[in-house]
Design an enzyme around this catalytic site. Sequence first.
Site, PDB file in Angstrom:
ATOM      1  N   ASP A 193      -8.425  41.391 -56.009  1.00 31.95           N
ATOM      2  CA  ASP A 193      -7.978  42.436 -55.095  1.00 31.95           C
ATOM      3  C   ASP A 193      -6.454  42.419 -55.140  1.00 31.95           C
ATOM      4  O   ASP A 193      -5.845  41.351 -55.174  1.00 31.95           O
ATOM      5  CB  ASP A 193      -8.475  42.134 -53.678  1.00 31.95           C
ATOM      6  CG  ASP A 193      -7.939  43.130 -52.667  1.00 31.95           C
ATOM      7  OD1 ASP A 193      -8.109  44.339 -52.888  1.00 31.95           O
ATOM      8  OD2 ASP A 193      -7.347  42.687 -51.663  1.00 31.95           O
ATOM      9  N   LYS A 194      -5.823  43.603 -55.154  1.00 37.91           N
ATOM     10  CA  LYS A 194      -4.357  43.650 -55.304  1.00 37.91           C
ATOM     11  C   LYS A 194      -3.624  43.207 -54.049  1.00 37.91           C
ATOM     12  O   LYS A 194      -2.880  42.235 -54.054  1.00 37.91           O
ATOM     13  CB  LYS A 194      -3.890  45.062 -55.699  1.00 37.91           C
ATOM     14  CG  LYS A 194      -2.359  45.151 -55.866  1.00 37.91           C
ATOM     15  CD  LYS A 194      -1.895  46.545 -56.149  1.00 37.91           C
ATOM     16  CE  LYS A 194      -1.738  47.357 -54.878  1.00 37.91           C
ATOM     17  NZ  LYS A 194      -0.575  46.948 -54.048  1.00 37.91           N
ATOM     18  N   THR A 195      -3.855  43.935 -52.964  1.00 38.82           N
ATOM     19  CA  THR A 195      -3.027  43.749 -51.777  1.00 38.82           C
ATOM     20  C   THR A 195      -3.310  42.422 -51.091  1.00 38.82           C
ATOM     21  O   THR A 195      -4.433  42.144 -50.690  1.00 38.82           O
ATOM     22  CB  THR A 195      -3.239  44.905 -50.793  1.00 38.82           C
ATOM     23  OG1 THR A 195      -3.075  46.132 -51.486  1.00 38.82           O
ATOM     24  CG2 THR A 195      -2.256  44.827 -49.652  1.00 38.82           C
ATOM     25  N   THR A 221      -8.132  47.961 -56.274  1.00 34.97           N
ATOM     26  CA  THR A 221      -7.303  48.277 -55.117  1.00 34.97           C
ATOM     27  C   THR A 221      -7.647  49.648 -54.558  1.00 34.97           C
ATOM     28  O   THR A 221      -8.183  50.510 -55.271  1.00 34.97           O
ATOM     29  CB  THR A 221      -5.805  48.239 -55.506  1.00 34.97           C
ATOM     30  OG1 THR A 221      -5.019  48.589 -54.373  1.00 34.97           O
ATOM     31  CG2 THR A 221      -5.493  49.224 -56.630  1.00 34.97           C
ATOM     32  N   GLY A 222      -7.347  49.814 -53.300  1.00 37.18           N
ATOM     33  CA  GLY A 222      -7.509  51.123 -52.675  1.00 37.18           C
ATOM     34  C   GLY A 222      -6.280  51.999 -52.862  1.00 37.18           C
ATOM     35  O   GLY A 222      -6.266  53.171 -52.487  1.00 37.18           O
ATOM     36  N   LYS A 243     -16.159  48.570 -53.383  1.00 39.13           N
ATOM     37  CA  LYS A 243     -15.695  47.494 -54.265  1.00 39.13           C
ATOM     38  C   LYS A 243     -16.860  46.721 -54.882  1.00 39.13           C
ATOM     39  O   LYS A 243     -16.805  46.303 -56.031  1.00 39.13           O
ATOM     40  CB  LYS A 243     -14.770  46.533 -53.491  1.00 39.13           C
ATOM     41  CG  LYS A 243     -13.400  47.126 -53.204  1.00 39.13           C
ATOM     42  CD  LYS A 243     -12.488  46.122 -52.512  1.00 39.13           C
ATOM     43  CE  LYS A 243     -11.111  46.731 -52.260  1.00 39.13           C
ATOM     44  NZ  LYS A 243     -10.204  45.798 -51.578  1.00 39.13           N
ATOM     45  N   ASP A 288      -9.223  38.760 -50.117  1.00 43.13           N
ATOM     46  CA  ASP A 288      -8.780  38.118 -48.877  1.00 43.13           C
ATOM     47  C   ASP A 288      -9.923  37.881 -47.898  1.00 43.13           C
ATOM     48  O   ASP A 288      -9.713  37.380 -46.806  1.00 43.13           O
ATOM     49  CB  ASP A 288      -7.664  38.924 -48.211  1.00 43.13           C
ATOM     50  CG  ASP A 288      -8.126  40.311 -47.777  1.00 43.13           C
ATOM     51  OD1 ASP A 288      -9.343  40.576 -47.805  1.00 43.13           O
ATOM     52  OD2 ASP A 288      -7.267  41.131 -47.411  1.00 43.13           O
ATOM     53  N   ASP A 335     -13.009  42.735 -48.442  1.00 39.67           N
ATOM     54  CA  ASP A 335     -13.647  42.406 -49.713  1.00 39.67           C
ATOM     55  C   ASP A 335     -14.988  41.704 -49.561  1.00 39.67           C
ATOM     56  O   ASP A 335     -15.585  41.307 -50.551  1.00 39.67           O
ATOM     57  CB  ASP A 335     -12.708  41.493 -50.532  1.00 39.67           C
ATOM     58  CG  ASP A 335     -11.327  42.096 -50.672  1.00 39.67           C
ATOM     59  OD1 ASP A 335     -11.251  43.307 -50.889  1.00 39.67           O
ATOM     60  OD2 ASP A 335     -10.338  41.359 -50.551  1.00 39.67           O
TER      61      ASP A 335
END
Length: 709
Positions: free
Chosen positions: A390-392, A538-539, A566, A585, A589
């Site tokens: 996950d990016k953020t 990512t969103g 996701k 995180d 997710d």
Amino acid sequence: MQHSHPSPTPHGAHTGIAEHDAPEAHHDHGTHGDHSGHEGHSGHGGHAGHGDHVGQFRRLFWINLIIAVPVVVFSPMFAMLLGYSVPEFPGALWIAPVLGTVMYIWGGRPFLTGAVSEIRSRQPGMMLLIGLAITVAFIASWGATLGILDHQLDFWWELALLIVIMLLGHWVEMRSLAQTTSALDSLAALLPDMAERIDGDELVSVSPNELQRGDLVLVRPGASVPADGTIREGRADVDESMVTGESRPVTRSTGDSVVAGTVATDSSLRIEVTATGDDTALAGIQRLVTEAQNSSSRAQRIADTAAAWLFWFALGAAVITAVTWSLLGMPDEAVVRTVTVLVIACPHALGLAIPLVVSIATERAARGGVLVKDRLALEAMRTVDAVLFDKTGTLTKGEPVLAEVIPRHAEAAEVLALAAAAEAESEHPLARAIVSKAQADGVRVPTGTDISSTPALGVSAQVDGHQIRVGGPRLLEETGAGEIEEAVSWREEGAIILHVLRDGEVIGGLKLSDEVRPESREAVDALHSLGVEVVMITGDAEAVANSVGRELGIDRVFAGVRPEDKSSKVAQLQKEGKKVAMVGDGVNDAPALAQADVGIAIGAGTDVAIASAGVVLASSDPRSVLSVIELSRAAYRKMKQNLWWAAGYNLISVPLAAGILAPIGFVLPMSVGAVLMSLSTIVVALNAQLLRRLDLRPEATVAALRDRR
């Protein structure tokens, strides 16, 4: 104060520590791996209470070793083998039988009661084999002593050696297993003995157990934080390595959260307690380590199955041996060979092969900030060929930073100073990023007055007699001002763009973006070196996602994915035949973490018990994923080596004990069989201990991989 800047991608807060239904801690497999259900072990289930059993078996071993000396010395068969005469005095012939009986009843009790327990649970295994071997030897020896059986069946010396060697093997194993719980002991030791609670103007010393939510406590320099809480006064560098695995102290100040067991290294802090006892992060970590050490794994089930098969293999071999030697007209040799088969076949090493490796691996992981909730997840990690980040908040910090200032009709420092003056009172993440950048660059920020914010437009203030406005595209539309040229390329990168206006004129532009973690590039490169595909989800809009993907060298990017979708992206990768580890995180997710072959919650910090993940990383360092892969592969190698050693040893030695080579004159003595069997256990234990060499700190793992290339 409400702020109107375009928001960065929202990043959910971590969930609190969740109460988990702990997996059944008591696995009554009847193997040596966990000793559950053995009455002789005082019913210790899982790995609890190994410290007591270490002492118990140490005492039993030494006392029985002392008793064994006269048993062996006064055993007629042993004297005959070495060619000396048993000392003659009244009662000398009864020394070996009497003391041998004491050893059988006292030293053999753990094995005999364990055998009864295995019979009751209908799960025959190692204890039943040991019990059978020493019982046959005991009965045969009394038969020889009383003249009922042939004098060659005087096994007192072999019975004594067998019990002593078994106790030694057991002591070694229990000590090894006790060491694996040291992670829990060291975690418990992190809490201070006493805490200083602030009651009005007084300081009262209390036990951390007496603290309640809302209490204010004083933590002096060098002292441990007694409970989870929020700093109400003070600023200090806090050593969080014992909880997160991160080696560098982290600066914490008013408003920041701190965790029980961490240490304020340089200054005192006043902390408001927010969680105590079982609700603290430390308690959550202890629960995870306990659950992981008590959870059954696929490899453990393989070992249990192997032990059960070995019982029937040994029993079958013993029956065939007895029948064959009897048919050959040698009933005494039949008893000797049968006992030897039963002794050799004890799966001491097999029962130790898996649980010891997994226990040590779990403990090493906990010390490195990697909390293994599910052993199956640890085992599966070695086969993963795609890691989905996950990016953020995982590859990036999840908070905006001011990356660039482009001046127009003013110096860059002046643009930054005026923007910071207008944003000084705002708590908005973008405002904090601007003010932080000004502070970091040492820019003198003038005082702004008449500060106000307008939804969708931005913030306005009077600074040094000028109207300063900071905002996004809507501000430019309202004022009719044109955007700076660089805005086009920034927009393609997915950056957040703000313009600074003085008296209606654009004097500069600000580029803000989600800061990529400096460790992320190393993590991606190291995963590539292991042949693992790296995917990002990512969103965020495609432009933002592709910009980060290019910067980090990521193989595939899924952009604009809603949280609920996701898990379908994880399923898509799995349909392509990939074994997927999802790293997130643990909040938005959760479904994806559950869908993945291995779910890894990263950056959990104080929220260590995220239910959907099999592995929780206490630090926010994405390189920790490599530590999990390396640990999984190392643990698997040790399991495989130990299983081959333990099972292979039995498959070779049992036929030798049965006398398969007797026609060419080789017969394996029972005593040698007992020694070899216990040596096998010790070899397995020492091999597992080599896992302790692993350094699972993220930077050490990456360095080791780099050296290997």
